[in-house]
Structure formats: C-alpha cells, structure tokens
Motif scaffolding. Structure first.
Motif, short mmCIF file in Angstrom:
data_model
loop_
_atom_site.label_atom_id
_atom_site.label_comp_id
_atom_site.label_asym_id
_atom_site.label_seq_id
_atom_site.Cartn_x
_atom_site.Cartn_y
_atom_site.Cartn_z
N ASN A 50 -0.52 4.94 -0.76
CA ASN A 50 -1.47 5.04 0.34
C ASN A 50 -0.69 5.12 1.64
OD1 ASN A 50 -3.63 4.95 2.10
ND2 ASN A 50 -4.06 2.78 1.78
N GLU A 69 0.82 -1.21 0.00
CA GLU A 69 0.00 0.00 0.00
C GLU A 69 0.86 1.26 0.00
OE1 GLU A 69 -3.29 0.34 -0.28
OE2 GLU A 69 -3.38 -1.82 -0.61
N ILE A 90 -2.00 3.83 5.51
CA ILE A 90 -2.02 2.43 5.94
C ILE A 90 -1.19 2.27 7.21
CG2 ILE A 90 -0.04 1.77 4.55
CD1 ILE A 90 -3.19 -0.35 5.16
#
Length: 596
Positions: free
Chosen positions: A204, A199, A207
């Motif tokens: 992202n 991730e 996370i």
C-alpha cells in the motif's frame, strides 16, 4: 506497537516504584535517626545543665515546688535523684521512682561503675533514660536520671512517614502523568512510522504518516518520501505492464511463454482464440499436457535443447481448417545469463499460403477440370466430322455426350464465377427475416428426383416456423450443396436426415447422411477448391469440387460456423450454426428483430 507501549510504561512505573520505595525508606530512616539524635542531645544538655547547677550549689534539693514546675515545663521531661545505692532522694513528680521500677534502676546502677553518664532506652514502659553522676568534691554523691517518653518519638516518626508517603505519592503520580505524556509523545511518531512501514511492506504505497513530530520529523518525512517514490515506481511499473500486456494481447500473432521448468506462464488472446483454449486454465500447467500438436512440441524441445533461436513453418490442423504458421522460438536469458525459459510467436500465414497456393494451383486445377470436357467435346466432334455424323445412332449418342460435357463445363464456370463473386470485397447479402423451414422444404422438393433415382430417403420432420435473419437464396444455396453432396456420396437405400435446433443465440442446422464417410485426416481439406474425397465418384457425378468451398464462404458471410463429424463407412454430418440475429459490419440485427 501497543504492546511495546505497555511494556515501556510498565517498566517506567516499576522503576519509579522501586526508586521511590528505596528513597522513602532511606529518608524515613534519616529523619527518624535525626530526630532521635536531636532528642538525645537535648536530653543530655538538659541533664548536664541540672547536674552542673546542683554541683555548683552543692545541694541535692535546688528547686522548690514553683521552680520545679517551671523546670518541668522547660525540660518537657521528668527526672529523679537517687543515691549510689539506688535509694530515692528527689523526684520531679511523686511516684516517678516507683514507676520506673527497680529492674530499670538496677540496670542503670550497673553502668554507673563503668562510666559517669549514659543513655539507656527501655522498651518495657515506653520510655528511655539518660543518667549522670552528681559529684561533690570530686566524689560521686548521687545519680540524676532524666526520663523521656518514647511515644513522642513514635508520633513524630508516624508524621515523618505520612509526610514522605504523601509527598512521594504526589511526586509518583505527577511523574506518572508526565511520563505518560512523554511516552505518548515519543511513541506516537514511532507507531505512526511503524504502521506506515507495515503498509508499505504490504504494497500500500498510498499510506502517509504525519511529519510534525519534532525530533522524529526526519524519520517520518523520509518514510513519506519513500512511499511517494514507491508509489511513483509502482505507477510507472503498472503503466509499463499495461502497455506491454496491451501490446501482447492485441498483437496479431499468437504468443506463448514457457518457463525453464516447462510450465506455461503466459498466452495472449490471439493464441487462445487461434487454438481454442482458455488461457486461465492452461497457465501454470506443463506444456506437454495441453499442447496437442507434435510439430509445436518438437519446436519447444529443440529450443530447450539447443538454446538457439528457431524459425520454422508448419501446417497444423485446427478443427476443420489447415492452418499455416511461421513459428519463431527463442530462449529467454537474463542479463546475468540465467536461463528463464522460452517464448514462441505464431505468425498465421494461412492466407498468404492460400493465396500463394491459389496462384499456383489455379491454372493447373482449371486446366485439369476443363481438360476432360474440352477433350471429350473435341474428340467426339472430330469423330462426327470424320463421317460418324452419317450414322444416326452414333450422331445422337455423340451429341448427347457433347451436351453433357458442355453442361459440366458451364457448371464449372458458373461455380468459379459464383465463388469469385462471394470472395469479392464488395459482396453483400440480402438480409431479411426468413423461415428456414421454408428454405429446406423448397430444397428438398428440388432434389427429390435425384434422391429417388438412387433410392435414397430424405428425412425431414416438419416443424413450426424457425425464424432467423439471413439471405434466403444464399441459405438455400448452402442447403442445396450439402443435401446434394449427401445424396451423391450415399449408396442406394441410404438416408439423408435434416434436423433443426433453434437456441437462444443461434440456430443449428444438421445434414446427416449414411454415405461413405470422410477420413478424419481429410476433413480440414474438404473446403478447399477442387478438393474431392472420392475423385472418381465426384467426377462421374458431375461435381466441380467447389461446392463446399462456396458453402464455407456463405456460412462465414452470415457470421456462422460450419463443423463436420464423419467416420469412414458410417456417413458424415455437416453442422451449420447460423446466428438468429444477423451481425454484419455494424454488429446489429434488423431493427424489427425476431419474434420469440
């Protein structure tokens, strides 16, 4: 990660199965061999005991029937005694000798010549035999043969294998369960860390992974720290990018960024609005395909060739306007001296140039425009004073010329005052809901006599009410200037056509003539003060050169637009777009609105 867990678990199961099979085979053989040796030892001892007892007593018939039953129960086996030639002497059980068979006895007798005792396993009848020679006085007198059943050994072997199978099977499932738990305990944090890393690689940065994993706590906490730092860096980067883009988008000057290969990578809102382009469409395209103005192309090429900062002032026609720009071009070079491209900043100095030009030209233009009527008035007045006043015909002619020139002088002064008033900061419009058809009809009635003198036909198809929000007198002033210009510059027998097209947001008013037309190169200048396309005809017609300048300011005061389409010798079309709802300083129309 599931595939890795399956592979690891499969490898663990395979290893356990192989180890347990090898261990079971080894233990089975060990237990079987141990049991066989134990039976053999017991059989040997039992045989030796009987033989020693017989040799001690010196008799081949030591047991009566009762004793024989006790011996058989104690020994858990059968035995018989034969002579050296193989004839039976004694049998613990009747028929035992016949059951053994001559073939087995003959095999045993063959070995008697080589050794005093021995073990022979016979598979024909499921038994094995231990034999020993009985000696009396150191002379072999007979042979004792002890018989044991192999079925007993097979039964024990099966029991051993069953015990091994259940014990190892139980151990296998126990190890399998424990291994599964251990694998899950150790794989789960790795899976969590791997998922978080994937991730993070995707961008992202929100996370997070669990940190309560014992030995893996350091790994997971490090990943969480990395994620928090990346999220912080991303937030700061986004904030800086937003600030930079806000500055770029809202700076008062146009900006265009071109990479080292000549592709447009960025344009700000000011540039897009100034040059009427769509930034999304031109981004990623070659600048030479979208930039039409040669002056800008030359500056871009000069920066590319010299790799030096350049500052130039250029005049660029944009639609009907002549725009003055101070263009600042600079190369973009990284910290490692790598060529990244160039950046151009467009400072719009049109208003400054206009004010500067107005200051320079005002005295000259006004002097020039006033010179002719004043000279005419002065000359004819001097002529009259010199004696021409006594000539009635000359007096009337000269006075007519003086009157006409004074009217022209008054018209020029009025236009200058009107333009000055319109350009003042406090200028306001008297906004009302008006019918633009009525303004056109009144204007046409005013100019019909002028059109009839030149045999020019004014075409205006009567329509239903066209309602807009505007200043009736100022819109009428716009129409007077445009229609009168059409009459002035149209030869005899021509036409001036007026059309109205009301749309959802605005109303389009067009004034089209069949006059001399305008050179496209002069279109951006026709709205300048005192500028004339045909100076001789304009001056002869009494024009001041301020009419279109007034029109332009009045249209802009109504938040409208004016466009010109023209071709030399084929006439001109002036297109005025006025919003249906007036948008003043507050951007709102009249409270009562318009009827559909």
């Amino acid at each position: 990660m599931k595939k890795f867990r399956f592979q690891l678990f499969f490898a663990l199961i395979s290893l356990i199965i192989v180890v347990f099979m090898a261990l079971g085979f080894l233990l089975g053989q060990l237990f079987e061999n141990y049991f066989v040796r134990t039976i053999q030892e017991h059989t040997t001892k039992e045989t030796d005991l009987i033989v020693n007892q017989l040799e001690k007593e010196g008799s081949l018939f030591p047991f009566n029937d009762e004793q024989m039953e006790i011996v058989k129960e104690t020994l858990n086996g059968e035995f018989f005694i034969i002579t050296n030639e193989g004839n039976p002497i004694f049998q613990s059980t009747k028929g035992l000798y016949e059951k053994t068979g001559e073939q087995m006895i003959s095999k045993i007798l063959k070995n008697v010549h080589h050794q005093d005792s021995g073990l022979y396993q016979g598979t024909e009848n499921g038994q094995f035999y231990y034999w020993r020679v009985i000696e009396f006085g150191n002379q072999p007198s007979a042979i004792l043969i002890m018989e044991r059943m192999i079925d007993e050994l097979n039964t024990v072997t099966k029991q051993i294998w069953m015990i091994l199978f259940f014990s190892l099977g139980s151990a296998f499932f126990m190890i399998l369960y424990i291994g599964s738990r251990i694998t899950s305990i150790y794989i789960k944090p790795v899976e969590s860390a791997t998922k978080a890393a994937i991730e993070l690689a995707k961008g992202n940065y929100q996370i997070r992974t669990y940190e309560d994993y014992g030995e893996f706590n350091l790994l997971n906490s490090s990943i969480n720290i990395l994620a928090r730092n990346l999220q912080k860096f991303k937030r700061e980067q986004e904030m800086q990018t937003d600030r930079l883009m806000t500055i770029i988008e809202h700076m008062g000057s146009g900006l265009i960024l071109i990479d080292d290969k000549g592709y447009i990578r960025l344009t700000n809102r000011t540039y897009n609005e100034t040059f009427h382009v769509d930034g999304d469409q031109i981004n990623g395209r070659l600048y030479s395909d979208f930039i039409e103005h040669e002056e800008i192309k030359n500056i871009i090429e000069e920066v590319f060739m010299t790799e030096q900062t350049i500052r130039k002032q250029v005049i660029i026609p944009i639609q009907i306007y002549m725009k003055h720009f101070e263009i600042y071009g600079a190369p973009i070079i990284s910290y490692h001296n790598e060529w990244k491209g160039i950046v151009l900043v467009f400072h719009d100095i049109t208003e400054l140039k206009k004010l500067e030009q107005i200051r320079k030209d005002f005295v000259a233009n006004v002097s020039h425009e006033l010179k002719t009527p004043i000279t005419s008035i002065k000359g004819f007045t001097e002529t009259l004073l010199d004696g021409a006043k006594n000539d009635c015909d000359a007096l009337e002619t000269f006075l007519s010329i003086i009157y006409k020139e004074s009217e022209r002088l008054q018209s020029l002064i009025n236009d200058l005052l009107e333009l000055s008033k319109i350009e003042q900061e406090g200028f306001t419009l008297q906004i009302e809901r008006m019918n633009i058809n009525q303004a056109i009809e009144e204007t046409v009635r005013m100019l019909e006599s002028s059109a009839e003198e030149k045999q020019i036909q004014i075409l205006y198809p009567k329509q239903q009410e066209t309602l807009i929000e505007g200043d009736f007198l100022r819109i009428k002033q716009i129409l007077i200037n445009l229609i009168s210009n059409g009459i002035t510059y149209t030869p005899k027998g021509g036409t001036v056509q007026i059309t109205i097209d009301q749309r959802k947001e605005y109303t389009q008013l067009s004034v089209k003539d069949t006059g001399i037309g305008i050179d496209p190169k002069e279109i951006p200048r026709i709205f300048e003060r005192f500028y004339r396309v045909d100076k001789a005809r304009s001056r002869n017609s009494g024009g001041t050169g301020l009419g279109l300048a007034i029109v332009k300011h009045l249209v802009e005061a109504h938040s409208g637009e004016i466009q010109v389409e023209s071709e030399l010798g084929k006439g001109s079309t002036f297109i005025v777009k006025l919003p249906n709802r007036y948008k003043g300083e507050n951007g709102k129309g009249l409270s009562r609105g318009l009827q559909p």
